[in-house]
Design a protein around this motif. Structure first.
Motif, PDB file in Angstrom:
ATOM      1  N   GLY A 124     -21.651 -28.032 117.410  1.00  0.00           N
ATOM      2  CA  GLY A 124     -21.668 -26.584 117.637  1.00  0.00           C
ATOM      3  C   GLY A 124     -22.551 -26.099 116.408  1.00  0.00           C
ATOM      4  N   CYS A 125     -23.596 -25.268 116.458  1.00  0.00           N
ATOM      5  CA  CYS A 125     -24.285 -24.770 115.330  1.00  0.00           C
ATOM      6  C   CYS A 125     -23.442 -23.596 114.435  1.00  0.00           C
ATOM      7  CB  CYS A 125     -25.540 -23.889 115.711  1.00  0.00           C
ATOM      8  SG  CYS A 125     -25.144 -22.803 117.004  1.00  0.00           S
ATOM      9  N   ALA A 126     -22.417 -22.946 114.900  1.00  0.00           N
ATOM     10  CA  ALA A 126     -21.694 -22.194 114.221  1.00  0.00           C
ATOM     11  C   ALA A 126     -20.432 -22.665 113.973  1.00  0.00           C
ATOM     12  CB  ALA A 126     -21.425 -20.723 115.339  1.00  0.00           C
ATOM     13  N   ILE A 127     -20.019 -24.037 113.993  1.00  0.00           N
ATOM     14  CA  ILE A 127     -18.838 -24.564 113.697  1.00  0.00           C
ATOM     15  C   ILE A 127     -18.714 -24.352 112.038  1.00  0.00           C
ATOM     16  CG2 ILE A 127     -17.499 -26.603 113.424  1.00  0.00           C
ATOM     17  CD1 ILE A 127     -18.291 -27.061 116.414  1.00  0.00           C
ATOM     18  N   THR A 128     -17.460 -23.978 111.561  1.00  0.00           N
ATOM     19  CA  THR A 128     -17.589 -24.177 110.085  1.00  0.00           C
ATOM     20  C   THR A 128     -17.293 -25.755 109.726  1.00  0.00           C
ATOM     21  OG1 THR A 128     -15.402 -23.459 110.370  1.00  0.00           O
ATOM     22  CG2 THR A 128     -16.718 -21.917 109.623  1.00  0.00           C
ATOM     23  N   THR A 129     -18.053 -26.036 108.955  1.00  0.00           N
ATOM     24  CA  THR A 129     -18.021 -27.352 108.289  1.00  0.00           C
ATOM     25  C   THR A 129     -18.172 -27.628 106.750  1.00  0.00           C
ATOM     26  OG1 THR A 129     -20.560 -27.478 108.124  1.00  0.00           O
ATOM     27  CG2 THR A 129     -19.535 -28.153 109.994  1.00  0.00           C
ATOM     28  N   ARG A 130     -18.018 -26.476 106.272  1.00  0.00           N
ATOM     29  CA  ARG A 130     -17.654 -26.526 104.768  1.00  0.00           C
ATOM     30  C   ARG A 130     -16.040 -25.483 104.424  1.00  0.00           C
ATOM     31  NH1 ARG A 130     -21.938 -23.907 101.381  1.00  0.00           N
ATOM     32  NH2 ARG A 130     -22.349 -22.728 103.417  1.00  0.00           N
ATOM     33  N   LEU A 131     -15.081 -26.307 103.991  1.00  0.00           N
ATOM     34  CA  LEU A 131     -13.888 -25.984 103.860  1.00  0.00           C
ATOM     35  C   LEU A 131     -13.934 -25.640 102.188  1.00  0.00           C
ATOM     36  CD1 LEU A 131     -10.938 -24.726 104.304  1.00  0.00           C
ATOM     37  CD2 LEU A 131     -10.446 -27.188 104.428  1.00  0.00           C
ATOM     38  N   VAL A 132     -13.814 -24.266 101.746  1.00  0.00           N
ATOM     39  CA  VAL A 132     -13.853 -23.814 100.425  1.00  0.00           C
ATOM     40  C   VAL A 132     -12.415 -23.137 100.034  1.00  0.00           C
ATOM     41  CG1 VAL A 132     -15.247 -22.465  98.833  1.00  0.00           C
ATOM     42  CG2 VAL A 132     -16.542 -23.541 100.762  1.00  0.00           C
ATOM     43  N   VAL A 133     -11.934 -23.933  99.093  1.00  0.00           N
ATOM     44  CA  VAL A 133     -10.584 -23.492  98.769  1.00  0.00           C
ATOM     45  C   VAL A 133     -10.474 -23.258  97.210  1.00  0.00           C
ATOM     46  CG1 VAL A 133      -9.586 -24.753 100.745  1.00  0.00           C
ATOM     47  CG2 VAL A 133      -9.843 -25.826  98.407  1.00  0.00           C
ATOM     48  N   PRO A 134      -9.447 -22.521  96.880  1.00  0.00           N
ATOM     49  CA  PRO A 134      -9.111 -22.412  95.629  1.00  0.00           C
ATOM     50  C   PRO A 134      -8.997 -23.659  94.764  1.00  0.00           C
ATOM     51  CG  PRO A 134      -7.945 -20.693  96.740  1.00  0.00           C
ATOM     52  CD  PRO A 134      -8.504 -21.706  97.572  1.00  0.00           C
ATOM     53  N   ARG A 135      -9.709 -23.763  93.761  1.00  0.00           N
ATOM     54  CA  ARG A 135      -9.455 -25.028  92.786  1.00  0.00           C
ATOM     55  C   ARG A 135      -8.108 -25.347  92.301  1.00  0.00           C
ATOM     56  NH1 ARG A 135     -13.617 -27.780  90.503  1.00  0.00           N
ATOM     57  NH2 ARG A 135     -15.139 -25.799  90.981  1.00  0.00           N
ATOM     58  N   GLU A 136      -7.322 -24.466  92.135  1.00  0.00           N
ATOM     59  CA  GLU A 136      -5.820 -24.833  91.824  1.00  0.00           C
ATOM     60  C   GLU A 136      -5.269 -25.494  93.082  1.00  0.00           C
ATOM     61  OE1 GLU A 136      -6.192 -20.324  92.340  1.00  0.00           O
ATOM     62  OE2 GLU A 136      -7.328 -22.016  91.578  1.00  0.00           O
ATOM     63  N   LYS A 137      -5.686 -25.036  94.143  1.00  0.00           N
ATOM     64  CA  LYS A 137      -4.882 -25.453  95.348  1.00  0.00           C
ATOM     65  C   LYS A 137      -5.711 -26.503  96.015  1.00  0.00           C
ATOM     66  CE  LYS A 137      -2.612 -21.154  96.197  1.00  0.00           C
ATOM     67  NZ  LYS A 137      -2.451 -20.016  96.987  1.00  0.00           N
ATOM     68  N   ASP A 195     -15.778 -14.335  93.850  1.00  0.00           N
ATOM     69  CA  ASP A 195     -17.410 -14.356  93.793  1.00  0.00           C
ATOM     70  C   ASP A 195     -17.840 -15.628  93.707  1.00  0.00           C
ATOM     71  OD1 ASP A 195     -17.429 -11.598  93.017  1.00  0.00           O
ATOM     72  OD2 ASP A 195     -17.415 -11.818  91.056  1.00  0.00           O
ATOM     73  N   ASP A 196     -17.167 -16.647  93.311  1.00  0.00           N
ATOM     74  CA  ASP A 196     -17.523 -18.085  93.280  1.00  0.00           C
ATOM     75  C   ASP A 196     -17.673 -18.457  94.687  1.00  0.00           C
ATOM     76  OD1 ASP A 196     -18.573 -20.461  92.297  1.00  0.00           O
ATOM     77  OD2 ASP A 196     -16.772 -21.421  92.480  1.00  0.00           O
ATOM     78  N   ALA A 197     -16.592 -18.268  95.607  1.00  0.00           N
ATOM     79  CA  ALA A 197     -16.722 -18.563  96.953  1.00  0.00           C
ATOM     80  C   ALA A 197     -17.734 -17.921  97.831  1.00  0.00           C
ATOM     81  CB  ALA A 197     -15.111 -18.158  97.770  1.00  0.00           C
ATOM     82  N   ILE A 198     -18.100 -16.559  97.486  1.00  0.00           N
ATOM     83  CA  ILE A 198     -19.326 -16.188  97.991  1.00  0.00           C
ATOM     84  C   ILE A 198     -20.572 -16.882  97.945  1.00  0.00           C
ATOM     85  CG2 ILE A 198     -20.715 -14.042  98.044  1.00  0.00           C
ATOM     86  CD1 ILE A 198     -18.011 -12.506  97.536  1.00  0.00           C
ATOM     87  N   ALA A 199     -20.853 -17.023  96.500  1.00  0.00           N
ATOM     88  CA  ALA A 199     -21.771 -17.821  95.922  1.00  0.00           C
ATOM     89  C   ALA A 199     -21.947 -19.268  96.602  1.00  0.00           C
ATOM     90  CB  ALA A 199     -21.798 -18.049  94.335  1.00  0.00           C
ATOM     91  N   ILE A 200     -20.988 -19.949  96.774  1.00  0.00           N
ATOM     92  CA  ILE A 200     -20.881 -21.272  97.608  1.00  0.00           C
ATOM     93  C   ILE A 200     -21.361 -20.897  98.976  1.00  0.00           C
ATOM     94  CG2 ILE A 200     -19.502 -23.147  98.280  1.00  0.00           C
ATOM     95  CD1 ILE A 200     -18.173 -22.822  95.617  1.00  0.00           C
ATOM     96  N   ALA A 201     -20.752 -19.977  99.471  1.00  0.00           N
ATOM     97  CA  ALA A 201     -21.035 -19.967 101.018  1.00  0.00           C
ATOM     98  C   ALA A 201     -22.684 -19.376 101.300  1.00  0.00           C
ATOM     99  CB  ALA A 201     -20.135 -18.643 101.446  1.00  0.00           C
TER     100      ALA A 201
END
Length: 488
Positions: free
Chosen positions: A292-305, A407-413
C-alpha cells in the motif's frame, strides 16, 4: 461467476462485452502460484475503439448534463455490485491475494458503498454559482460560474487495491458527467472485468460511458495517455511511471492526476505509549503484505528508547506471520507476483549490505512451499540515508530509526522525496499538533486515527503525486469551470 480454469473475462467497449482481439492471458493466484483462469488480451485496436466510444458518448448524449440520471445509475451500480459480494470476495482474494478481512473494508465493500457518496454529490453539488452584477468598463453585466464535466477520462490503475482505486476514479468521474476508459493492472484484471459485466447487464449506464480494457501490454496505457480524444488521465502507480505519464500527456496538454509512491513515517514521541505505538506500526506494515502506498514503513522512535522499541516491534511482527489469505485471522498475505517478491528480497539483502540488521523475518515462511510470501521483516542499524529508508519497497518491511526530539523527528519524516501519509503518537496535544503541521504529507493519523473515507481527499506532497482523490476535492478534479456573462 465461479472461479474455474476455463473462465475468460470480456472487455467492455461501447456497452458490449467482447473478447480481446489479442486472445487471452493467464490469471495467477499469488498465494498458490496456480493459474486460475484467463482474462481478455486487448490490443491497440481495442483501446482505440474504447476511446472512440467514450468520446462519442460524451459528445453526443446528455450524460454530462443529466445529474439526476447519473446519480441513479451510480446507486444502481452500487446495489447491483452488492448483490455480487460473495463472488467478488472470492475472486478478489484469489486474484489479489488480500486477506479476507480486507474485503469487508477497502478491498471491496467500502469502495462499492462509496459509489453512493458520489451519487449524492452529483445531486447536491452547486453546479452554478451566481456572481451577481458588476460593471467592467462601465457596462453592467450579470456573471455566473458553471462547473462542467472535463470530458473523456483515461483511468490507469494498479493491482494492490484494485476495487478501491478503480472506484475512486470511476465514481467521481461518472458523477461529474465524464465518460471513462479504464485500463486496470494486468495482475488483477478480473476485479475490473466483473464490474464491466455488471455494468453491461444490470445497469442503465449508457453505451460508451464506461469502457474497461484489460491487457498485459503496458503500451496501451501509453496509447490512452497520448490520445488527444482523452481530456484527463487519472493514474495511480509508481513515481517513475507517473513521470512517464506526465511526459506523454504533455504533448496534448491534457490534465493529469497522479497518485504515486510513498515512504511514510510513523513518528513516536517520547511521551507516547511505546508498546501500543510499536504494535500499531507492526500491524500497519504487514497489512496486505505492505502493498500500500500510504502504509507507514519507517518507524521513528526516541533514541533513548530505540532498544526497547526494537524489541517490542520485533515481537509484534513475529506474531503477525505471512499466511494463507483465506485463513481467518490472516493480516499478511502473499506479494502479488514472483517479480515483486524478488524485489522485496533484493531490498532486504541491500539493507544487510548497507550495514543493517534483520531483527526478524527477512526470509520466506518455512511452512509456505508455494505462494509469493515474504515473512514480516524489521530492519535496524541504519539511518535515514539508507536506500531502504528512502525508497518504496512495497512489501512487509519496516525500518526502525532513531530521532533526537520532535524537531528531528519532523526532519526525518520530511527527508524523503515522498509526502503521502504518516502517523504521530504522543500524549501532549500541542506537541502533536506541531508535528502534524511540520510534516509535509497529504494525510496524517494521530494515535491510530483513520483518515480513510469517501469524503476525505487523498493524495500527497512532492513526488507522491499531483491532485487529490476522493471527497469533494477529488470530485472537482473531473470538472472544468466556465465563466458566463450577459448584459444586465
Amino acid at each position: 461467476m465461479p472461479l474455474r480454469p476455463e473462465y475468460t473475462s470480456d472487455l467492455l467497449i461501447d456497452g458490449k462485452l467482447v473478447p480481446g482481439s489479442g486472445g487471452a492471458f493467464d490469471v495467477v493466484n499469488p498465494a498458490t502460484e496456480e493459474v486460475i483462469g484467463q482474462a481478455s488480451q486487448a490490443t491497440a485496436a481495442d483501446m482505440d475503439a474504447a476511446i472512440a466510444a467514450a468520446r462519442t458518448a460524451f459528445d453526443t448524449t446528455d450524460w454530462s448534463r443529466d445529474h439526476a440520471f447519473r446519480a441513479r445509475c451510480l446507486r444502481q451500480l452500487r446495489d447491483a455490485l452488492a448483490g455480487h459480494f460473495d463472488e467478488l470476495r472470492e475472486l478478489t482474494v484469489a486474484e489479489v491475494g488480500c486477506p479476507v478481512f480486507l474485503t469487508h473494508g477497502p478491498q471491496l465493500e467500502g469502495p462499492v458503498n462509496d459509489l453512493g457518496y458520489f451519487a449524492d454529490l452529483a445531486e447536491s453539488y452547486t453546479w452554478t454559482v451566481d456572481l451577481g452584477e458588476a460593471s467592467p468598463m462601465g457596462i453592467k453585466n450579470h456573471r455566473e460560474l458553471r462547473s462542467e464535466a472535463i470530458g473523456v477520462v483515461g483511468a490507469i490503475t494498479p493491482w494492490n487495491f484494485p476495487h478501491q482505486i478503480n472506484f475512486a476514479k470511476i465514481g467521481p468521474a461518472l458523477a461529474a458527467g465524464c465518460t471513462v476508459v479504464l485500463k486496470p493492472a494486468p495482475d488483477t484484471p478480473w476485479c475490473a472485468a466483473l464490474v464491466g459485466k455488471v455494468i453491461a447487464e444490470e445497469t442503465d449506464i449508457p453505451a460508451g460511458v464506461i469502457n474497461i480494457v484489460t491487457s498485459t501490454d503496458h503500451e496501451l496505457g501509453a496509447q490512452l495517455t497520448a490520445d488527444p480524444r482523452v481530456d484527463l488521465i487519472s493514474f495511480t502507480g509508481s513515481t517513475a511511471t507517473g513521470r512517464a505519464v506526465m511526459t506523454t500527456a504533455a504533448a496534448s496538454l491534457k490534465k493529469v492526476f497522479l497518485e504515486l509512491g510513498g515512504k511514510s513515517a510513523f513518528l513516536v514521541l517520547d511521551d507516547a505509549d511505546l508498546g501500543s505505538a510499536c504494535a500499531m506500526a507492526a500491524f500497519n506494515v504487514v497489512t496486505h503484505a505492505g502493498q500500500g502506498c500510504a502504509i507507514t514503513t519507517r518507524l521513528v522512535v526516541p533514541r533513548e528508547k530505540l532498544a526497547e522499541a526494537t524489541e517490542l516491534t520485533r515481537n509484534a511482527l513475529a506474531g503477525l506471520p505471512a499466511a494463507d489469505p483465506e485463513k481467518p485471522g490472516t493480516i499478511c498475505g502473499p506479494l502479488i507476483s514472483a517479480r515483486q517478491r524478488d524485489r522485496v528480497e533484493e531490498y532486504i539483502a541491500l539493507a544487510v549490505a548497507e550495514g543493517g540488521t534483520v531483527e526478524t523475518g527477512g526470509d520466506r515462511p518455512a511452512d509456505a512451499d508455494r505462494g509469493y510470501f515474504v515473512s514480516p521483516t524489521l530492519i535496524s542499524g541504519l539511518d535515514n540515508s539508507a536506500r531502504v529508508a528512502q525508497e518504496e519497497i512495497f512489501g512487509p518491511v519496516l525500518v526502525i530509526l532513531a530521532h533526537d526530539g520532535d524537531d528531528d523527528a519532523i526532519a526525518i519524516a520530511n527527508d524523503s522525496p515522498y509526502g503521502l501519509s504518516g502517523q504521530v503518537w504522543g500524549t501532549d496535544p500541542d506537541r502533536i499538533d506541531r508535528v502534524v503541521r511540520g510534516v509535509r504529507t497529504g494525510t496524517m493519523g494521530i494515535n491510530g486515527g483513520i483518515w480513510y473515507a469517501a469524503d476525505v481527499p487523498f493524495g500527497g506532497y512532492k513526488q507522491s503525486g499531483i491532485g487529490r482523490e476522493m471527497g469533494v476535492a477529488g470530485f472537482a478534479e473531473y470538472l472544468e469551470t466556465k465563466a458566463v456573462a450577459r448584459p444586465a
